[in-house]
Structure formats: structure tokens, C-alpha cells
Design an enzyme around this catalytic site. Structure first.
Site, PDB file in Angstrom:
ATOM      1  N   GLU A 172       0.842  -1.196   0.000  1.00 45.43           N
ATOM      2  CA  GLU A 172       0.000   0.000   0.000  1.00 45.43           C
ATOM      3  C   GLU A 172       0.881   1.251   0.000  1.00 45.43           C
ATOM      4  O   GLU A 172       1.734   1.390   0.883  1.00 45.43           O
ATOM      5  CB  GLU A 172      -0.911  -0.018   1.230  1.00 45.43           C
ATOM      6  N   GLU A 232      -4.536  -6.649   2.789  1.00 54.28           N
ATOM      7  CA  GLU A 232      -3.289  -7.269   3.244  1.00 54.28           C
ATOM      8  C   GLU A 232      -3.198  -8.750   2.890  1.00 54.28           C
ATOM      9  O   GLU A 232      -2.116  -9.254   2.565  1.00 54.28           O
ATOM     10  CB  GLU A 232      -3.126  -7.069   4.759  1.00 54.28           C
ATOM     11  N   ILE A 292      -1.471  -6.295  10.010  1.00 51.41           N
ATOM     12  CA  ILE A 292      -1.000  -7.526   9.356  1.00 51.41           C
ATOM     13  C   ILE A 292      -2.043  -8.644   9.478  1.00 51.41           C
ATOM     14  O   ILE A 292      -2.008  -9.628   8.752  1.00 51.41           O
ATOM     15  CB  ILE A 292       0.361  -7.980   9.963  1.00 51.41           C
ATOM     16  N   HIS A 349      -1.290   2.041  15.982  1.00 51.22           N
ATOM     17  CA  HIS A 349      -0.065   2.362  15.245  1.00 51.22           C
ATOM     18  C   HIS A 349       1.158   2.108  16.122  1.00 51.22           C
ATOM     19  O   HIS A 349       2.193   2.716  15.929  1.00 51.22           O
ATOM     20  CB  HIS A 349      -0.072   3.830  14.770  1.00 51.22           C
TER      21      HIS A 349
END
Ligand SMILES: Cc1ncc(C[n+]2csc(CCOP(=O)(O)OP(=O)(O)O)c2C)c(N)n1
Length: 704
Positions: A392, A435, A462, A505
């Protein structure tokens, strides 16, 4: 191009050879299923799943494709397809009994999980649907080889008009990965043929409950470039015509094609299922009328293509062939448990060996970790045209025509900046936000000899790829007994200490991946190590998860001059980050610098701390850990992830087990709290381990 949908009616005139040959394979398949059912009931086979009712469409598909030329990702019901492609009854029966000589897996996989490198049948796994994205990757490889000719020259198997083929059931079309695949293949105009074998049920769940509106091909009609062909898959001539249309569409590079074949499943889902529990008798009667073997025999007799005598003769000759194969299979050797470890990793390329120990030749100013990862990618892409990068936002600009007017994105952390501009859009490109597709597609491409280095944008995201990693990527070589491999590199920014990264994050979780056999897991803490370990990851022959602590991307303390295009560090070698005699800190990633800070403070208190930066988490450097703990007699494991069930638990357990008599204090862990990483920096600092935590633990251990 507008989508085309065709409902097939018989119009082709097929030769007697094709018609009778097809009957032979269909009958052989049926008889093999019946024989395997018998073997299972006698406890001489340990599992059975049948292809009964699906034979006509499968034989038709195989006849329209090219064995050892096209690429096949079949379904577990595809016995007739595989027979027609060239798998022998003996091969199949060796799988039934799980013999060492089973050519698909040497007794590692259930029967009906066929694999044949020479026929290009890529080893099946058992999750319904996870084969689809790999077939997309295999089709993608065809287009890649066509565009990057230097890569095609290095491939032994590329053909200009090859196609990939993937089969699945109606139930598997409900998997998200199926929809991701259709989005990718139609947008990319990939030479991929889907075969949906719709037997009306997924175990006990009927199609109208499974699929909105009850008809999968109707739902797919608005995908561009995708040809959908619906047919009665129990009627061989109709099935054949559908396959001809679909394969031609893909072979001529007009885009993917999807055959929606209506079939029946009269023998229940498997031997563990009894369809009478949920399928009314009325339906079962209707399905019996559509038995493809009986229908085709009837058709051949009516058309005068065979006689009753021919039928009997064929039956007897197939029975003889099968009996002979059964005798051989039952006499075949059983697998040896001693061989269990074979082919978890490449048997010929060992990334822990000296071959991967190549010294640096430094030049230039110190560079950051981002710079040196980027430099390594550039070197490797220049060295080998089979290396490609996707993910991405990794490209500079999706639309090549705009590239000259912009500076270029090159990833949210700029790690891949400039790669598209230097190597072209075939070799560095953006993908949809999906993903599982990134990993699945890379796996399929690697099976075809390419070396994808893909990026998952944040470790936190992930998880959609977990099925591909856990059930496909890590198992392919082992489950196919070294028949196939998929040595991809997955680069993933990981971890916290960002201030503001919060729950989604900042995640760690490396032990979830070090727990997977078949995967190499690496986490550098310096720019130099990142460069050398990434080169090893790309040049080795195993799948590698390359974890990049994003907090360390642009620090000044871990910079290094560029070490040259051949610098490599073997996996499984820790770095002695600091020498000491009183306590060993075993650490990696963002905790290395924090441990060094703590060690400096402890030095003032008279404590000499030794610090090992593992760098490579699976395999890891037990020899260095062991030597160090034997010297210092005290061990502290410092890592960023949650303390419980984490990476440190394994190291601590092994130290307790193997080095107990050398210990003068308990083995301790300093790690993140068993919480999520919060947004406010004060809260984040309280969750993640700090130098003071290391300091406190080290003092306590030293005083013990
Ligand atoms: C991802 C996944 N979920 C569940 C299962 C268990 N399972 C095996 S076969 C099957 C039904 C599949 O139905 P369909 O795709 O229609 O194929 P069919 O068996 O009818 O040919 C299920 C649920 C599995 N193997 N994989």
C-alpha cells in the site's frame, strides 16, 4: 470492457476420442473414490473426501488447459481434474495410505491435497479459499514475465500465453479473499480461470443461505474484463464448451474468466458427514438424476459412440488397474519420523551460514535506517530482475504519466521512495488496501520463481494476512515435501514510542510469528543491521518477516555509512552491543538503546552490564546467550511487547532449563504491560518499558 456473461448451450461437436476419453477419466475418478471409501472403512486410509458428481466439469476443464504449462490451484474435490492432468491412480492411492512415497506430500497431508511440480499442480492446503490469491499471484507472474523480459529469461517455465487456474466451491466464494481476488484479477486483467464447482451446499449450508441471491455468477457480472460463464457442470459437452470459452478469454489476455458450474454432491460432504440429516429426500432424488457419469455414459450410448460391451470392458480394465495400484500402495513404505524436520526451510540455502557473512565496505556519510533499507532495496532490484516491491502506497505515484510532475510518495515512511522511478512500475507498484492479497499474491509469485519484497504498512494491520502467513506461506515447502516454496520477504514497520501512535499504530507481537515453524523473523535495531539483514532476507530461500521498529527509522544514534551492495549478516547471529561481566541483558529492537542507556547509569554504580542485541529472532543466537549467561550468571530479557506469553518467556524458559546451574539470580523480564498502547504520551510511557524499568530490574538482580 463490459462484462460478458454467457449461459452455455451445447453447440460444439467433439471428437469420439475426447468424448470417450472423458468418460474413462470420469469413471476412473468415481471408482477411485469408491475404492478410497472402502480403504477408509477398513482403516487402511485415514481420511476421505470425494469428487463424486463433479467429474464432468473437472475433466472438461483439464482438457481445455495445458498440463505442465498452465498453473493449477485445484480444490480438494478435483480428483477427476488431476487424473486428467496426469496424476496417476497410484499417486493418489499413495496419498490415501500416507506413504513415504506419496508424491504430493510424503504422508504429511491428507489425501486429495495434490501437488506435482512437473504438472504445475501447486500443493493444496485445507482452508477453503486461501488458494485463490496465490493463483492471482501465479497469473500475475505471467504478466510480470511478459513485461520484465530479463526476469523471463531467468525463468524455466514461462510461456507467453500461459494461464493460471483456480477451483473452489460455492461456499468458498463467501470468503473475503475470493472477493479480493476478483477485484485484483479483473482490474489487472489477469490471465486467470476460476472454476466454481457449485454443488448447492457447503457441508450443510445451502447456496441461498451462503450467497446473496443464491447465484454467485449473477453477483459478479459488473466486474470489468471478467467473463462469467454459467453451465450445467454435470453435462460433459456443455461443460466442455464453457471451459473452451473461459480458457480462450484468459489465454488471449482479455482478462480473467469464471466458470460457474452447477454440479451435484450425492455422496455427502465427506465420510464424516451424512447429508440425509439436512438434505430432503426429494432433493437427493433430483440430484441422482444428474449424476454426470451416468449421464455421459447414456449420451455416449445414445450417440453410438460406445456400446454396452465397450462399457463393460472399460469397467473391468479400470477395476484391474485400480486393484493393482491399491496393492502397490498398501505395500509402499510408511514415512519415517526421522524425516519430519526435512524441508521446513530450504535444504540448499542456509541463511545462518558463512555464505551470508559478508563484510561491509563503508563509504559516505552516516545514513538513517530508512536510508539504508532503501539502499538495500535498490541494490537488490538492480542485481536481480526477479526482485519486485509492492504494497500500500509504496510506489512514488500510481499513475506513471504523472510521475514527472511529482516528488513521489514511496511509502508512508518513505522507505521505498524512488524505487518506482528507478525500476519502473512493473517492479514497484501500489496495491489495493488488502493485506491478505499482498501476502497471498506474493506467495503465488514466489512459487513461480519471483522474489517479492512486500510491505505491510503497519504491523497493526498484518492480521488480515494471518491466514495466508500461517496456513500458506509457512507451510508450502514442508507440506509439499520440498516440491514448492515461496521465499518472500514481508517488511513491516512495528512498535511504539512514537508519542501519539496509540492502539493501532504501536503494536508489537513478534512472538506470534516466531511461534510459526517455517518462517524466519528478523528485527534490526540499527541502520547497518537493517541493511545487512534485509539483503540476507532477500537472497535467502525462506519466507522472512522483516520487522522494522519504526521509532528507530530516523534516529541519529543508530546511523551508519552505506556498507556496499554485498554486505550481509547471517540470521541467528546476535550482536554484542556492550560487553560486561555482572549481568546479561538479552534484547532487540527499540529496547537495545534503552538498555544501553540503563547500562551507562549502572556503570556509575559499579555494575558492568553485557547487552546482546538479538537482531534475528527466529532463528536466534542461543550460543551467544549461553556463553554470556555462563559468564555473568544473571539474565534479564528486555523487550517491547506485552510481558506475558511473549518472546522473553521462551528465552527465560530455555535459560532456566539449560543454564540453571550457572544462575546466581532468577531470570527476569522487563517488557510492556499487558495492555494496549494508549494515545497520550504520559500513558504510553507508562505502558511501554523505559530505561528506569531496566535499571530497577538490573539492580535487583545484581543484588540478589
Ligand atoms: C477457511 C475454512 N473454514 C472452514 C473449513 C471447514 N470446511 C471444509 S469444507 C467446507 C465446506 C466448503 O464448501 P464449498 O466451498 O461449497 O465446497 P464443497 O465442499 O461443497 O465442494 C468447510 C466449511 C475449512 N476447511 N476452511
Amino acid at each position: 470492457m463490459a462484462t460478458t456473461t454467457t449461459t452455455v448451450r451445447k453447440s460444439l461437436t467433439l471428437s469420439r476420442e475426447i468424448m470417450v476419453g472423458a468418460y474413462r477419466t470420469m469413471l476412473l475418478s468415481r471408482k477411485l473414490d469408491e475404492k478410497e471409501i472402502q480403504l477408509k472403512r477398513q482403516n487402511r486410509a485415514f481420511f476421505q473426501i470425494n469428487g463424486v458428481g463433479h467429474e464432468a466439469i473437472q475433466v472438461a476443464a483439464a482438457l481445455c488447459l495445458r498440463t505442465g504449462y498452465d498453473w493449477f490451484y485445484p480444490y480438494y474435490r478435483d480428483r477427476a481434474l488431476c487424473l486428467q492432468l496426469g496424476v496417476t491412480p497410484l499417486d493418489m492411492l499413495l496419498g490415501s495410505v500416507g506413504s513415504k512415497d506419496d508424491p504430493s506430500s510424503a504422508g504429511r497431508q491428507m489425501p486429495s491435497h495434490w501437488s506435482s511440480p512437473s504438472l504445475h499442480i501447486v500443493s493444496l492446503s485445507s482452508p477453503t479459499g486461501s488458494q485463490i490469491l496465490q493463483a492471482v499471484g501465479a497469473a500475475d507472474a505471467s504478466l510480470y514475465f511478459a513485461r520484465v523480459r530479463e526476469a523471463a529469461e531467468l525463468s524455466h517455465s514461462f510461456h507467453e500465453d500461459e494461464v493460471a487456474f483456480v477451483a473452489l466451491g460455492d461456499g468458498a466464494t463467501s470468503e473475503g479473499e475470493f472477493w479480493e481476488s476478483v477485484n485484483w484479477s479483473s482490474n489487472g486483467r489477469l490471465p486467470l480461470v476460476y472454476l466454481i464447482e457449485d454443488n448447492g451446499y457447503a457441508i450443510s449450508v445451502p447456496t441461498d443461505v451462503q450467497t446473496a441471491g443464491g447465484n454467485i455468477s449473477r453477483l459478479l457480472r459488473n466486474f470489468p474484463n471478467l467473463l462469467t460463464v454459467e453451465c450445467d457442470g454435470t453435462d460433459f459437452p456443455a461443460a466442455y464448451e464453457a471451459c473452451v470459452q473461459a480458457v480462450e478469454h484468459a489465454r488471449q489476455r482479455r482478462g480473467p474468466a469464471l466458470i460457474h458450474a452447477h454440479v451435484v454432491r450425492p455422496y455427502s460432504h465427506s465420510l464424516s458427514d451424512d447429508e440425509r440429516l439436512y438434505k430432503p429426500e426429494r432433493l437427493r432424488q433430483q440430484e441422482a438424476q444428474r449424476d454426470p457419469v451416468i449421464r455421459h455414459r447414456q449420451y455416449l450410448l445414445e450417440q453410438g459412440l460406445i456400446t454396452e460391451d465397450d462399457v463393460h470392458e472399460l469397467e473391468s480394465s479400470l477395476d484391474r488397474e485400480i486393484l493393482q495400484a491399491v496393492d502397490q500402495a498398501l505395500a509402499a513404505p510408511v514415512p519415517d519420523p526421522e524425516t519430519l524436520h526435512l524441508y521446513l526451510y530450504s535444504p540448499s540455502v542456509d541463511p545462518t551460514s558463512e555464505r551470508f557473512d559478508h563484510p561491509p565496505r563503508f563509504h559516505g556519510e552516516p545514513k538513517t535506517m530508512v536510508d539504508l533499507i532503501n539502499a538495500c532495496l535498490r541494490d537488490e532490484m538492480a542485481r536481480d530482475p526477479r526482485v519486485l516491491v509492492f504494497g500500500e502506497d509504496v510506489a512514488d505515484c500510481s499513475h506513471e504519466s504523472d510521475l514527472a510532475q511529482v516528488k513521489g510518495k514511496g511509502g508512508v515512511f518513505k522507505v521505498t521512495h524512488g524505487l518506482q522511478r528507478q525500476f519502473g512500475s512493473a517492479r514497484c507498484f501500489n496495491t489495493p488496501l488488502a493485506e491478505a492479497s499482498i501476502v497471498g499474491r506474493a506467495t503465488g509469485m514466489a512459487t513461480r520463481g519471483l522474489k517479492p519484497v512486500v510491505e505491510i504498512q503497519f504491523f497493526d494491520y498484518i492480521w488480515p494476512a494471518m491466514m495466508q502467513i500461517r496456513d500458506e506461506l509457512t507451510t508450502l515447502r514442508w507440506r509439499s515435501n520440498n516440491g514448492f516454496s515461496c521465499p518472500i520477504v514481508i517488511r513491516v514497520p512495528i512498535g511504539g514510542y512514537l508519542a501519539g501512535g496509540a492502539i493501532y499504530h504501536s503494536q508489537s507481537g513478534e512472538s506470534i510469528f516466531t511461534h510459526l515453524p517455517g518462517l524466519r523473523v528478523v528485527m534490526p535495531s540499527t541502520a547497518l543491521d537493517a541493511n545487512g539483514l534485509l539483503r540476507t532476507a532477500i537472497r535467502c530461500d525462506d519466507p522472512v518477516l522483516f520487522l522494522e521498529p519504526k521509532h528507530l527509522y530516523r534516529q541519529t544514534h543508530n546511523r551508519s555509512p552505506y556498507p556496499g551492495p554485498d554486505y550481509m549478516i547471517p540470521f541467528g547471529k546476535a550482536k554484542l552491543a556492550r560487553e560486561g561481566s555482572d549481568l546479561t541483558i538479552i534484547t532487540y529492537g527499540s529496547l537495545v538503546v534503552r538498555s544501553l542507556q540503563a547500562a551507562k547509569a549502572l556503570e556509575k554504580e559499579g555494575l558492568q552490564v553485557e547487552i546482546l542485541d538479538l537482531r534475528s529472532l527466529q532463528p536466534y543466537d542461543w550460543d551467544l546467550i549461553s556463553a554470556s549467561v555462563k559468564k555473568t550468571n544473571r539474565a534479564l530479557i528486555a523487550y517491547e511487547d506485552h510481558v506475558s506469553w511473549g518472546y522473553g518467556a521462551e528465552i527465560a524458559a530455555r535459560i532456566a532449563d539449560e543454564l540453571f546451574e550457572f544462575l546466581d539470580a532468577p531470570v527476569r523480564r522487563v517488557a510492556g504491560k499487558d495492555l494496549f498502547v494508549p494515545y497520550h504520551p504520559v500513558l504510553e510511557a507508562a505502558v511501554l518499558p523505559q530505561p528506569e524499568d531496566i535499571l530497577r530490574a538490573a539492580r535487583e538482580l545484581a543484588a540478589y
